[in-house]
Design an enzyme around this catalytic site. Structure first.
Site, PDB file in Angstrom:
ATOM      1  CE  LYS A  52      -1.753  -4.540   3.340  1.00  0.00           C
ATOM      2  NZ  LYS A  52      -2.086  -5.639   2.438  1.00  0.00           N
TER       3      LYS A  52
ATOM      4  CE1 TYR B 246      -3.881  -2.024   5.090  1.00  0.00           C
ATOM      5  CE2 TYR B 246      -3.232   0.189   4.427  1.00  0.00           C
ATOM      6  CZ  TYR B 246      -3.597  -1.095   4.095  1.00  0.00           C
ATOM      7  OH  TYR B 246      -3.661  -1.465   2.781  1.00  0.00           O
TER       8      TYR B 246
ATOM      9  CB  SER C 289      -0.845  -0.016   1.276  1.00  0.00           C
ATOM     10  OG  SER C 289      -1.479   1.221   1.461  1.00  0.00           O
TER      11      SER C 289
HETATM   12  N1  UFG Z   1     -12.557  11.351   2.585  1.00  0.00           N
HETATM   13  C1  UFG Z   1     -13.486  12.347   2.861  1.00  0.00           C
HETATM   14  N2  UFG Z   1     -14.714  11.976   3.309  1.00  0.00           N
HETATM   15  C2  UFG Z   1     -15.065  10.667   3.496  1.00  0.00           C
HETATM   16  C3  UFG Z   1     -14.118   9.658   3.195  1.00  0.00           C
HETATM   17  C4  UFG Z   1     -12.869  10.048   2.743  1.00  0.00           C
HETATM   18  O1  UFG Z   1     -13.215  13.534   2.718  1.00  0.00           O
HETATM   19  O2  UFG Z   1     -16.197  10.417   3.927  1.00  0.00           O
HETATM   20  C5  UFG Z   1     -11.248  11.753   2.086  1.00  0.00           C
HETATM   21  C6  UFG Z   1     -10.101  11.259   2.960  1.00  0.00           C
HETATM   22  O3  UFG Z   1      -9.850  12.166   3.982  1.00  0.00           O
HETATM   23  C7  UFG Z   1      -8.976  11.149   1.932  1.00  0.00           C
HETATM   24  C8  UFG Z   1      -9.685  10.818   0.619  1.00  0.00           C
HETATM   25  O4  UFG Z   1     -11.055  11.152   0.841  1.00  0.00           O
HETATM   26  O5  UFG Z   1      -8.361  12.387   1.801  1.00  0.00           O
HETATM   27  C9  UFG Z   1      -9.601   9.352   0.277  1.00  0.00           C
HETATM   28  O6  UFG Z   1     -10.003   8.596   1.420  1.00  0.00           O
HETATM   29  P1  UFG Z   1     -10.212   7.020   1.372  1.00  0.00           P
HETATM   30  O7  UFG Z   1     -10.647   6.605   2.732  1.00  0.00           O
HETATM   31  O8  UFG Z   1     -11.088   6.664   0.223  1.00  0.00           O
HETATM   32  O9  UFG Z   1      -8.781   6.464   1.031  1.00  0.00           O
HETATM   33  P2  UFG Z   1      -7.398   6.684   1.788  1.00  0.00           P
HETATM   34  O10 UFG Z   1      -6.577   7.580   0.913  1.00  0.00           O
HETATM   35  O11 UFG Z   1      -7.565   7.113   3.183  1.00  0.00           O
HETATM   36  O12 UFG Z   1      -6.870   5.198   1.877  1.00  0.00           O
HETATM   37  C10 UFG Z   1      -6.625   4.410   0.741  1.00  0.00           C
HETATM   38  C11 UFG Z   1      -6.839   2.944   1.074  1.00  0.00           C
HETATM   39  C12 UFG Z   1      -5.892   2.512   2.137  1.00  0.00           C
HETATM   40  C13 UFG Z   1      -4.483   2.834   1.724  1.00  0.00           C
HETATM   41  C14 UFG Z   1      -4.370   4.271   1.334  1.00  0.00           C
HETATM   42  C15 UFG Z   1      -3.028   4.538   0.798  1.00  0.00           C
HETATM   43  O13 UFG Z   1      -8.143   2.729   1.526  1.00  0.00           O
HETATM   44  O14 UFG Z   1      -6.002   1.118   2.327  1.00  0.00           O
HETATM   45  O15 UFG Z   1      -5.332   4.587   0.337  1.00  0.00           O
HETATM   46  O16 UFG Z   1      -3.006   5.689   0.089  1.00  0.00           O
HETATM   47  F1  UFG Z   1      -3.644   2.626   2.737  1.00  0.00           F
END
Ligand code: UFG
Length: 329
Positions: free
Chosen positions: A145, A141, A117
């Site tokens: 990884k 997490y 990841s």
């Molecule tokens: N976000 C919002 N509102 C929400 C959900 C998410 O604003 O309701 C934002 C988050 O703050 C982030 C972006 O949208 O800035 C993407 O969030 P995600 O939860 O979709 O994805 P992440 O970037 O947090 O995480 C993903 C994978 C992880 C991995 C990570 C590595 O889910 O498993 O990418 O970049 F570790």
């Protein structure tokens, strides 16, 4: 000989199983169904209900089947949950991988491709992120990884096992016919949560933070289509078959989109305004994560087909709008 796909009932695993089957591979899925869905698995694959922490169960599979390579997706994936329940992540992701590797070494299986990841990098030191950049995870997490990667490196040095570690950025989208897609409980990912608004399943989407040092103040991510991620596993398999050496690869499009841009793109795809609320930052979110995908392109010959975020969201919408309750299990 067969390819053993651990976690083949999950989101990225099930799309990869489809592509392996379509490519004529003999596919065996091992999944404990704690988060995966039986209905997501291609009917041509043989299924074992098995937890990778159960060494006896794994040994039985390795004894009963002729396994050429393992593709390992079986892991918990939520960064936020990992902060609250770190041992859950170290148990499943780290201990599970250790047991899987033991079974592979004892069973004489010498190739493994596994899900890593962007979370291994933590707060990146530069953008776009290169595979050689510092790995300093900011949540358990990401640490789990990174530990999996370290274990792979040591095992590859001591035994005749070769690995490919694929560091996914933001997996998104669904198969183009909308027959399989993303179904997490609870859902925490941005695109499926946004699409729950036009589906009438939530009143609005909350943007986590509007004061990041980015042009519109919201976080920027590199969204990469699940079919492109799946294809990278087939490329990695052929790379190892061709004698490729153990290595790490970023999988991303190399382009970043902010949370606001993703909401705007989703509005275009669904043809409706999406009610948006602006909230606090979510702890542990780096401001920008964008991959350099140059190494995967060069060495794995990987060319993502979906580099347009609207096309990615359109495939997600096809899945969610035709399966508003996911697999319903
Ligand atoms: N976000 C919002 N509102 C929400 C959900 C998410 O604003 O309701 C934002 C988050 O703050 C982030 C972006 O949208 O800035 C993407 O969030 P995600 O939860 O979709 O994805 P992440 O970037 O947090 O995480 C993903 C994978 C992880 C991995 C990570 C590595 O889910 O498993 O990418 O970049 F570790």
């Amino acid at each position: 000989m067969a390819i053993l796909v651990c976690g083949g009932a999950g989101y990225i695993g099930s799309h990869t199983v489809r592509q392996l089957v379509a490519a004529g591979e003999d596919v065996i899925v091992a999944d404990n169904f704690s988060t995966g869905h039986r209905r997501a698995i291609d009917p041509a694959a043989k299924i074992y209900r098995c937890d990778i922490r159960d060494k006896d169960a794994l040994k039985k599979i390795f004894a009963a089947e002729k396994i050429e390579a393992v593709i390992h997706f079986a892991a918990f994936i939520e960064a936020g949950e990992s902060v609250r329940k770190p041992l859950k992540y170290f148990d499943n992701n780290v201990c599970g991988t250790e047991i899987l590797l033991e079974a592979m070494v004892e069973g004489g299986v010498d190739k493994i491709i596994f899900s890593s990841s962007a979370a291994v990098y933590g707060e990146p030191e530069r953008i776009p992120i290169d595979e050689d950049d510092q790995t300093l995870p900011v949540n358990p997490y990401g640490s789990s990884k990174l530990m999996m990667e370290m274990m792979m490196r040591s095992v590859a040095a001591a035994h005749s096992v070769k690995f490919v570690s694929l560091r996914y950025f933001n997996a998104s989208g669904a198969i183009e016919d909308g027959s399989i897609g993303e179904d997490h409980h609870p859902e925490t990912h941005l695109i499926p949560l946004i699409l729950q608004v036009p589906l009438g399943q939530r009143d609005n989407i909350t943007v986590f933070g509007t004061d990041y040092p980015t042009p519109d103040g919201t976080c920027i991510r590199d969204y990469v289509h699940v079919l492109d991620l799946a294809a990278a596993h087939l490329n990695a398999l052929n790379y190892l078959r061709g004698g490729g050496s153990s290595d790490f690869f970023n999988l991303g499009n190399g382009r970043g989109f902010s949370v606001r841009e993703i909401i705007d793109a989703a509005e275009k795809i669904v043809g409706k305004k999406i009610s948006t609320v602006f909230g606090e930052r979510r702890p542990g979110d780096p401001a920008r994560l964008i991959a350099s995908g140059a190494k995967a392109r060069r060495i794995l010959n990987w060319t993502p087909r979906f580099d347009d975020v609207e096309r990615i969201i359109a495939t997600a919408w096809r899945w969610h709008s035709t399966h508003p309750f996911g697999y319903g299990d």
